[in-house]
Design a protein around this motif. Sequence first.
Motif, PDB file in Angstrom:
ATOM      1  N   GLU A 195      52.158  36.823  50.196  1.00 17.69           N
ATOM      2  CA  GLU A 195      50.954  37.323  51.204  1.00 17.69           C
ATOM      3  C   GLU A 195      49.961  36.259  51.114  1.00 17.69           C
ATOM      4  O   GLU A 195      50.021  35.229  50.193  1.00 17.69           O
ATOM      5  CB  GLU A 195      50.187  38.326  50.106  1.00 17.69           C
ATOM      6  CG  GLU A 195      49.132  38.994  50.908  1.00 17.69           C
ATOM      7  CD  GLU A 195      48.502  40.337  50.209  1.00 17.69           C
ATOM      8  OE1 GLU A 195      47.939  41.237  50.814  1.00 17.69           O
ATOM      9  OE2 GLU A 195      48.746  40.076  48.775  1.00 17.69           O
ATOM     10  N   THR A 196      49.388  36.098  52.150  1.00 17.69           N
ATOM     11  CA  THR A 196      48.184  35.031  52.334  1.00 17.69           C
ATOM     12  C   THR A 196      47.117  35.478  51.793  1.00 17.69           C
ATOM     13  O   THR A 196      46.605  36.847  51.955  1.00 17.69           O
ATOM     14  CB  THR A 196      48.104  34.712  53.721  1.00 17.69           C
ATOM     15  OG1 THR A 196      47.803  35.936  54.614  1.00 17.69           O
ATOM     16  CG2 THR A 196      49.348  33.879  54.458  1.00 17.69           C
ATOM     17  N   GLY A 197      46.206  34.600  51.243  1.00 20.60           N
ATOM     18  CA  GLY A 197      44.857  35.208  50.685  1.00 20.60           C
ATOM     19  C   GLY A 197      44.943  34.742  49.281  1.00 20.60           C
ATOM     20  O   GLY A 197      44.975  33.392  48.971  1.00 20.60           O
ATOM     21  N   GLU A 198      44.319  35.553  48.445  1.00 18.28           N
ATOM     22  CA  GLU A 198      44.042  35.221  47.077  1.00 18.28           C
ATOM     23  C   GLU A 198      45.222  34.890  46.449  1.00 18.28           C
ATOM     24  O   GLU A 198      46.259  35.337  46.524  1.00 18.28           O
ATOM     25  CB  GLU A 198      43.321  36.392  46.414  1.00 18.28           C
ATOM     26  CG  GLU A 198      41.918  36.768  46.819  1.00 18.28           C
ATOM     27  CD  GLU A 198      41.022  35.628  46.773  1.00 18.28           C
ATOM     28  OE1 GLU A 198      40.985  34.978  45.668  1.00 18.28           O
ATOM     29  OE2 GLU A 198      40.367  35.332  47.557  1.00 18.28           O
ATOM     30  N   PHE A 199      45.071  33.953  45.039  1.00 19.71           N
ATOM     31  CA  PHE A 199      45.861  33.525  44.314  1.00 19.71           C
ATOM     32  C   PHE A 199      46.214  34.565  43.102  1.00 19.71           C
ATOM     33  O   PHE A 199      45.501  35.543  42.781  1.00 19.71           O
ATOM     34  CB  PHE A 199      45.914  32.213  43.426  1.00 19.71           C
ATOM     35  CG  PHE A 199      45.548  30.906  44.840  1.00 19.71           C
ATOM     36  CD1 PHE A 199      46.494  31.310  45.677  1.00 19.71           C
ATOM     37  CD2 PHE A 199      44.899  30.179  44.407  1.00 19.71           C
ATOM     38  CE1 PHE A 199      46.249  30.314  46.621  1.00 19.71           C
ATOM     39  CE2 PHE A 199      44.669  29.015  45.279  1.00 19.71           C
ATOM     40  CZ  PHE A 199      45.476  29.023  46.481  1.00 19.71           C
ATOM     41  N   ARG A 200      47.492  34.587  42.582  1.00 20.52           N
ATOM     42  CA  ARG A 200      47.864  35.146  41.341  1.00 20.52           C
ATOM     43  C   ARG A 200      48.693  34.344  40.475  1.00 20.52           C
ATOM     44  O   ARG A 200      48.900  33.176  40.843  1.00 20.52           O
ATOM     45  CB  ARG A 200      48.498  36.560  41.497  1.00 20.52           C
ATOM     46  CG  ARG A 200      49.993  36.118  41.779  1.00 20.52           C
ATOM     47  CD  ARG A 200      50.669  37.514  41.992  1.00 20.52           C
ATOM     48  NE  ARG A 200      52.100  37.305  42.326  1.00 20.52           N
ATOM     49  CZ  ARG A 200      53.141  38.487  42.624  1.00 20.52           C
ATOM     50  NH1 ARG A 200      52.683  39.464  42.194  1.00 20.52           N
ATOM     51  NH2 ARG A 200      54.437  37.982  42.914  1.00 20.52           N
ATOM     52  N   VAL A 201      48.626  34.546  39.023  1.00 22.50           N
ATOM     53  CA  VAL A 201      49.559  33.532  38.229  1.00 22.50           C
ATOM     54  C   VAL A 201      50.901  34.215  37.933  1.00 22.50           C
ATOM     55  O   VAL A 201      50.895  35.521  37.419  1.00 22.50           O
ATOM     56  CB  VAL A 201      48.879  33.537  37.061  1.00 22.50           C
ATOM     57  CG1 VAL A 201      49.616  32.175  36.113  1.00 22.50           C
ATOM     58  CG2 VAL A 201      47.496  32.794  37.209  1.00 22.50           C
ATOM     59  N   TYR A 268      53.114  38.823  35.965  1.00 22.56           N
ATOM     60  CA  TYR A 268      52.039  38.504  36.806  1.00 22.56           C
ATOM     61  C   TYR A 268      50.796  38.638  36.279  1.00 22.56           C
ATOM     62  O   TYR A 268      50.476  39.942  35.499  1.00 22.56           O
ATOM     63  CB  TYR A 268      52.100  39.076  38.199  1.00 22.56           C
ATOM     64  CG  TYR A 268      53.692  38.661  38.813  1.00 22.56           C
ATOM     65  CD1 TYR A 268      53.904  37.750  39.481  1.00 22.56           C
ATOM     66  CD2 TYR A 268      54.939  39.733  38.419  1.00 22.56           C
ATOM     67  CE1 TYR A 268      55.388  37.342  39.960  1.00 22.56           C
ATOM     68  CE2 TYR A 268      56.191  39.444  38.916  1.00 22.56           C
ATOM     69  CZ  TYR A 268      56.357  38.262  39.562  1.00 22.56           C
ATOM     70  OH  TYR A 268      57.578  37.974  40.040  1.00 22.56           O
ATOM     71  N   VAL A 269      49.671  37.810  36.853  1.00 18.98           N
ATOM     72  CA  VAL A 269      48.347  38.056  36.322  1.00 18.98           C
ATOM     73  C   VAL A 269      47.651  37.964  37.353  1.00 18.98           C
ATOM     74  O   VAL A 269      47.488  37.213  38.255  1.00 18.98           O
ATOM     75  CB  VAL A 269      48.045  36.657  35.466  1.00 18.98           C
ATOM     76  CG1 VAL A 269      46.448  37.035  35.047  1.00 18.98           C
ATOM     77  CG2 VAL A 269      48.839  36.650  34.270  1.00 18.98           C
ATOM     78  N   THR A 270      46.656  39.042  37.667  1.00 21.72           N
ATOM     79  CA  THR A 270      45.480  39.044  38.570  1.00 21.72           C
ATOM     80  C   THR A 270      44.338  38.186  37.929  1.00 21.72           C
ATOM     81  O   THR A 270      43.823  38.623  36.893  1.00 21.72           O
ATOM     82  CB  THR A 270      45.180  40.396  38.981  1.00 21.72           C
ATOM     83  OG1 THR A 270      46.335  41.150  39.489  1.00 21.72           O
ATOM     84  CG2 THR A 270      44.393  40.741  39.882  1.00 21.72           C
ATOM     85  N   LEU A 271      43.653  37.559  38.821  1.00 17.96           N
ATOM     86  CA  LEU A 271      42.697  36.834  38.400  1.00 17.96           C
ATOM     87  C   LEU A 271      41.367  37.266  38.715  1.00 17.96           C
ATOM     88  O   LEU A 271      41.067  37.826  39.656  1.00 17.96           O
ATOM     89  CB  LEU A 271      42.855  35.328  38.941  1.00 17.96           C
ATOM     90  CG  LEU A 271      44.122  34.477  38.520  1.00 17.96           C
ATOM     91  CD1 LEU A 271      44.557  33.134  39.148  1.00 17.96           C
ATOM     92  CD2 LEU A 271      43.837  33.835  37.074  1.00 17.96           C
ATOM     93  N   ASP A 272      40.569  37.228  37.758  1.00 20.69           N
ATOM     94  CA  ASP A 272      38.994  37.473  38.102  1.00 20.69           C
ATOM     95  C   ASP A 272      38.434  36.544  39.070  1.00 20.69           C
ATOM     96  O   ASP A 272      37.626  36.933  39.943  1.00 20.69           O
ATOM     97  CB  ASP A 272      38.302  37.501  36.850  1.00 20.69           C
ATOM     98  CG  ASP A 272      38.760  38.697  35.855  1.00 20.69           C
ATOM     99  OD1 ASP A 272      39.219  39.517  36.143  1.00 20.69           O
ATOM    100  OD2 ASP A 272      38.580  38.310  34.454  1.00 20.69           O
ATOM    101  N   SER A 273      38.712  35.083  38.822  1.00 19.60           N
ATOM    102  CA  SER A 273      38.244  34.222  40.112  1.00 19.60           C
ATOM    103  C   SER A 273      39.160  33.394  40.280  1.00 19.60           C
ATOM    104  O   SER A 273      39.819  32.781  39.198  1.00 19.60           O
ATOM    105  CB  SER A 273      36.962  33.663  39.512  1.00 19.60           C
ATOM    106  OG  SER A 273      36.524  32.454  40.332  1.00 19.60           O
TER     107      SER A 273
END
Length: 375
Positions: A195-201, A268-273
């Motif tokens: 997906e394009t857009g925000e990152f995750r780890v 997988y990690v969803t980031l706050d920023s």
Amino acid sequence: MTKRRKLIIVIIAAIVVIAISLLFAIYKGLFPVIGGNSGEMVYAQKVSTLTSTDFTVDRYGGVIESQKAITYKRDPERKVEAVYVKVGDIVTKGTVLFKYDVRSSENNIASIQLDIEGLNNEISFLQSQGNSTEIQLQISERQLEIRQKQQDLKKYQQEIDQAEVRSEISGVIKAVNETGQDANGSEQPVITMSETGEFRVKGKVSEQSIATLSSGMPVIIRSRVNEEQTWTGMISKIETEPATESQGSEYMYYDSSSGERATSYPFYVTLDSTTGLMLGQHVYIEPDYGQGQITAKEGIWIDQSFIAYEEDGETAYAWVGRKGRLTKRTLGLGEFDDFDYTVEIVSGLEPDDLIAWPDETLREGMRVADVAEVE
């Protein structure tokens, strides 16, 4: 001097020697003191090791990637007719990615329709033969068979209606495998996209450590270049299937203890920023136990579990090692930190003292050893 007197002197001397030997053995811990446990060894820790503010946690390797990755696998009972995208294509939600071959479904529908037509003809013929119980039973059997074939019709028609597989997200095509299999015949995704857009780890955890992580757990993301640079987030997903060879050798490693290749599981990690992060950047992931909030404290602070109280409930004491022996020492207490459950020691302990965890079996005079020096 008479023989009797000489014998008494020899006996007394022997008793004295034996007494001295026993006292020496007790002092060295070879025999316990009657009513005590001075011969037993108590293992203690240096106070200085308990007052350290260093917070050690497990770390896991991770890499920054697009927020969502989706794979589209082939129905093992169906054949892919055409793939409409290639690696690197940027697609929008709803784009047709590939299409199944529907010829077999169309042939099955035509065959079933003929079967149903034939069954209806049989029912019409039977109805013209009368209304006996036997005829009615034969009609019911054919009606049931028609209903079953109608269900098959719905199934094959659905395969035709859903022949086109469309993208659920807008993103970039990362991999294409038209056969849906690897060289060994194992199932693989036909399409992989990000997906394009925000990152995750995306991290990896060994099968021995996977139980220490859970979805919803807060974590700290730490830069490998500058460990003072951190981000926060939350574990959003832990894969229950181990990573495969096709996902890269980074998810398989050699276990020196067993001499075998060990398996890793992606999480997988969803980031706050995501400010300051780059796609593909390698980072550390560590569970957030509040280590970022811990600051150095002045004085001596130890875990409250090392402190015991006299029967009055007010007089605090600790079991302290002094000159190789255990002693009960009264403590002066200060503040209590409810974050890490430590207590300030105002008096009674020094950084070089050895302190043992309180236990009902402890007695003064027991032998003490520093656990750090025991091999």
